[in-house]
Design a protein around this motif. Structure first.
Motif, PDB file in Angstrom:
ATOM      1  N   GLY A  23       0.840  -1.293  -0.101  1.00  0.00           N
ATOM      2  CA  GLY A  23      -0.072   0.062   0.059  1.00  0.00           C
ATOM      3  C   GLY A  23       1.021   1.323  -0.045  1.00  0.00           C
ATOM      4  N   ASN A  24       0.257   2.296  -0.131  1.00  0.00           N
ATOM      5  CA  ASN A  24       0.819   3.785  -0.264  1.00  0.00           C
ATOM      6  C   ASN A  24       1.474   3.778   1.180  1.00  0.00           C
ATOM      7  N   VAL A  67      -1.051   4.378   5.098  1.00  0.00           N
ATOM      8  CA  VAL A  67      -2.353   4.000   5.363  1.00  0.00           C
ATOM      9  C   VAL A  67      -2.775   3.140   6.309  1.00  0.00           C
ATOM     10  N   TYR A  82       4.322   4.260  -3.602  1.00  0.00           N
ATOM     11  CA  TYR A  82       3.162   4.893  -4.360  1.00  0.00           C
ATOM     12  C   TYR A  82       2.938   4.182  -5.708  1.00  0.00           C
ATOM     13  N   CYS A  90      -5.628   0.412   1.416  1.00  0.00           N
ATOM     14  CA  CYS A  90      -5.864   1.773   0.923  1.00  0.00           C
ATOM     15  C   CYS A  90      -6.186   2.619   2.012  1.00  0.00           C
ATOM     16  N   ASP A  91      -6.134   4.064   1.779  1.00  0.00           N
ATOM     17  CA  ASP A  91      -6.784   4.875   2.724  1.00  0.00           C
ATOM     18  C   ASP A  91      -8.100   5.372   2.258  1.00  0.00           C
ATOM     19  N   ARG A 111      -5.760   8.290  -4.795  1.00  0.00           N
ATOM     20  CA  ARG A 111      -4.474   8.196  -4.962  1.00  0.00           C
ATOM     21  C   ARG A 111      -3.888   6.661  -4.784  1.00  0.00           C
ATOM     22  N   CYS A 112      -4.452   6.016  -3.637  1.00  0.00           N
ATOM     23  CA  CYS A 112      -3.980   4.767  -3.398  1.00  0.00           C
ATOM     24  C   CYS A 112      -4.676   3.750  -4.578  1.00  0.00           C
TER      25      CYS A 112
END
Ligand SMILES: Nc1nc2c(ncn2[C@@H]2O[C@H](COP(=O)(O)OP(=O)(O)OP(=O)(O)O)[C@@H](O)[C@H]2O)c(=O)[nH]1
Ligand SMILES: [Mg+2]
Length: 693
Positions: A20-21, A24, A71, A99-100, A106-107
């Motif tokens: 994940g990013n 998060v 990212y 993910c957020d 973005r995620c």
């Protein structure tokens, strides 16, 4: 790098990785499911290496892997490379993309990339509580329909919400991957020229772990990593080379010219897909309402409030630490020395020989007791306060402010984050430098990290300040803040020096995400910072102090010509010490304190008292008397403060630098830099103060 499988004879569990990013909540989920304690906090880039743990809950068992945040899969920093390698070529049975919920669009970019790599994916939308509070409503069912894989909504802070995630991990392990994606992950301009290569891989290596599209894509972009995965030298396979040449001419036919071209076209495609999916699945209930957090952020990162507030917060943390630690330190010291006396009596009555008694009690026990009583209380206050600020999200704001001065020194603002980690432990700060993308700036951050004082040096600074300069807590706190600012200034100067000499180069640009302010979970912060950080650091210090106590006792009691070895060594160092405004004893203490800075002051006292043991229970009055009796003045104390701030890093930090840079010359430079700073500062300070006195 690939995950290690279980040792022979040990149960081999299915492996699921958490990708994940950054920031998060991957490590929060990992901790909740494995019971381990990975570093969490509210800023991007905490996890910099792979961590694995077993998750055994409700009859299910699998190995979970916590990855650094990334990212995208086209990495350009060491920790992103680790994550990308593990996702693409690790031996796992499935990927959970965290993910957020509050910034799904973005995620989704990484999620789509991962879906292109493997079909064994679950999307975990974390921070549902936060999204809900901010009026953001993701439609998870619709999202799952669009992506063609299960999507679960969780709140890592609420462990009960993780049940559905566990269920979906179970099905993930049992499944052979999900059906083909309903969305087109590859743009037409790439898909059609790539198809012969995809077909080739489907026939030759058909796998349910990694898609043929991804294999074809990897080979097209340099087969090196895929070679390892397939166990074959694909790069020298003539048939592959011939198909690749056809693919390239097909790509050129689509107007994709250079080698970077396909990557850009694919990224643009995924970006617009993320935007489109997010537009269809996320509803904003309060759009148009101005977020008050933005105003606060503008203030905190503004020039006029940002810098003074940083200094004020630092001073406040030091004030609370010094004030709160004084009494517990005294009580703890008294209790430990009382306990030492009891053990001593017991040992003697049990018939232990005098030398054994002395080595164990006067050498080892007292050294450990000193280190524990001086270090434990301040750390047990400093770490929770610092962790509270970290969990709220203040650290990235501080890094944002520090970016301006670092920019002027051709270094990276993220260095401020690694400096902040250095306050806890310089070795941890050095490892944390992996979050800096540019190798040049990362090296600058590594080489200068020891210029900020670590927790092993704080007790020396606080003690000396208290004995010689500041009788009140607030003056001590101001003094300590001043010293930390001095160390920050030295870091900036040295970074500048490096960037115009051995590490010349252009400053890279970087994006630092400012996460929203979050309410810290005070209970968890306390448990985590006291049990994990404080006890870990203390345990390590005590582990060094115990053998050091024995060695010192031996050195202090072996008297070849009637003079203890320690004293002989101290006398030999006297001329060098005098130039620096110190004396031979202090210099020797710094040298012998190489394994751990915490032991410097007790070593000096051991030599001064010439008893071969640490007879003093603790600081202030008694300590002041002994030091003054041995010629210390405020000038000596000033030089000791400077030398404590700037001298060679401890052995653990140096070994970490060697490991991170892979080179001894950089390790030597990292030792030399603070030492030269310390020598220069002491000589100048001693020279100037001698003129005044
Ligand atoms: N409100 C809320 N906060 C969360 C939730 N999950 C995690 N957090 C907070 O989000 C921050 C980041 O969590 P981490 O677990 O450190 O995130 P990470 O993805 O491992 O971060 P990196 O290792 O830096 O990539 C921490 O302050 C957590 O306390 C959640 O479900 N709700
Ligand atoms: Mg993490």
């Amino acid at each position: 790098m690939g995950l290690k499988r279980a040792a022979p004879g040990k149960e081999e569990l299915p492996v699921i990785v958490l990708a994940g990013n950054p920031n998060v909540g991957k490590s929060s989920i990992f901790n909740a499911l494995t019971g381990l304690r990975q570093h969490t906090g509210n800023w991007p880039g905490k996890t910099v290496s792979v961590a694995a743990g077993d998750c055994r809950k409700h009859g299910r068992s699998f190995a979970l892997v916590d990855l650094p945040g990334t990212y995208s899969l086209s990495f350009d920093s060491p920790e992103e490379e680790i994550a990308a390698e593990e996702i693409c070529f690790g031996r796992h049975d499935g990927v959970v993309v965290v993910c957020d919920a509050a910034c799904l669009e973005r995620c989704l970019f990484l999620a789509l990339q991962v879906l292109a790599v493997t079909r064994r994916v679950v999307i975990c939308v974390n921070m549902m509580d936060e999204a809900f509070r901010r009026g953001i409503r993701p439609d998870l069912e619709k999202l799952s329909g669009m992506l063609g894989v299960p999507v679960v909504g969780v709140s890592a802070k609420n462990r009960k919400s993780l049940g559905p995630l566990l269920d979906s991990m179970d099905s993930l392990i049992e499944s052979k991957g999900h059906a083909l994606s309903p969305i087109s992950l590859w743009p037409e301009a790439i898909r059609s020229p790539l198809s012969p290569l995809v077909e080739f891989f489907r026939e030759r290596f058909g796998s349910d772990r990694i898609t043929s599209e991804w294999m074809a894509w990897s080979v097209l972009n340099g087969a090196e990593r895929l070679d390892r995965w397939c166990g074959e030298e694909l790069s020298s396979d003539e048939e592959i080379q011939r198909i690749c040449a056809d693919v390239w001419s097909g790509l050129r036919g689509q107007g994709i010219q250079d080698t970077k071209g396909p990557e850009i076209v694919w990224s643009e495609h995924l970006l617009s897909l993320s935007e489109q999916i997010s537009a269809e699945t996320v509803r904003f209930e309060r759009s148009g309402v101005r977020d008050p957090a933005l105003t606060v952020d503008r203030l905190l990162t503004g020039r006029w409030v940002g810098y003074p507030l940083m200094v004020l917060l630092l001073a406040a943390v030091f004030y609370l630490t010094i004030r709160g630690a004084d009494l517990p330190s005294r009580l703890l010291s008294r209790a430990l020395f009382w306990l030492g006396d009891r053990i001593s009596l017991w040992l003697l009555s049990a018939g232990a020989s005098p030398w054994l008694h002395d080595v164990l009690i006067l050498g080892m026990y007292r050294m450990v007791a000193w280190v524990v009583s001086v270090m434990l209380p301040p750390m047990a206050i400093f770490f929770p306060l610092f962790t509270l600020l970290e969990d709220m999200g203040y650290l990235p704001r501080a890094a944002f402010n520090m970016d301006r001065p670092f920019q002027r020194c051709s270094a990276c603002g993220k260095q401020a984050l690694t400096m902040a980690m250095g306050f806890g432990c310089n070795a941890a700060g050095v490892v944390g430098c992996r979050i800096i993308r540019s190798p040049r700036e990362r090296l600058i951050a590594i080489l200068t990290n020891s210029l900020v004082p670590c927790n092993g040096r704080f007790p020396i600074l606080i003690t000396i300040l208290g004995v010689f300069f500041a009788k009140k807590t607030w003056t001590s706190a101001m003094g300590l803040t001043g010293l930390v600012l001095l160390s920050a200034a030295a870091t900036l100067w040295t970074s500048k020096l490096l960037s115009v000499t051995v590490l010349k180069g252009e400053r890279s640009s970087f994006v630092l995400e400012l996460p929203p302010f979050r309410m810290p979970n005070v209970g968890q912060v306390l448990v985590r910072s006291v049990l994990d950080r404080t006890m870990f650091v203390l345990g390590r210090a005590a582990a060094v102090a115990a053998p050091a106590g024995i060695v010192l006792w031996v050195l202090a009691n072996v008297r070849p010509d009637g003079v203890p070895l320690l004293q002989t060594a101290a006398e030999a160092l006297e001329p060098a010490g005098a130039i620096l405004g110190l004396d031979g004893v202090i210099l020797l203490a710094f040298i012998l304190g190489f394994p751990a800075n915490e032991t410097v002051l007790p070593i000096a006292l051991m030599i001064y008292t010439a008893q071969g043991n640490l007879g003093i229970s603790l600081p202030a009055e008694e300590l002041g008397m002994i030091l003054t009796e041995h010629g210390w003045t405020w000038m000596t104390a000033g030089s000791v403060l400077l030398f404590t701030l700037f001298h060679w890093p401890c052995s653990t930090t140096l070994l970490t630098i060697r490991k991170e840079t892979g080179r001894w010359d950089y390790t030597a430079l990292a030792a030399l830099l603070p030492t030269v700073c310390g020598f220069a500062a002491c000589v100048v300070f001693h020279g100037l103060t001698s003129l005044i006195a």
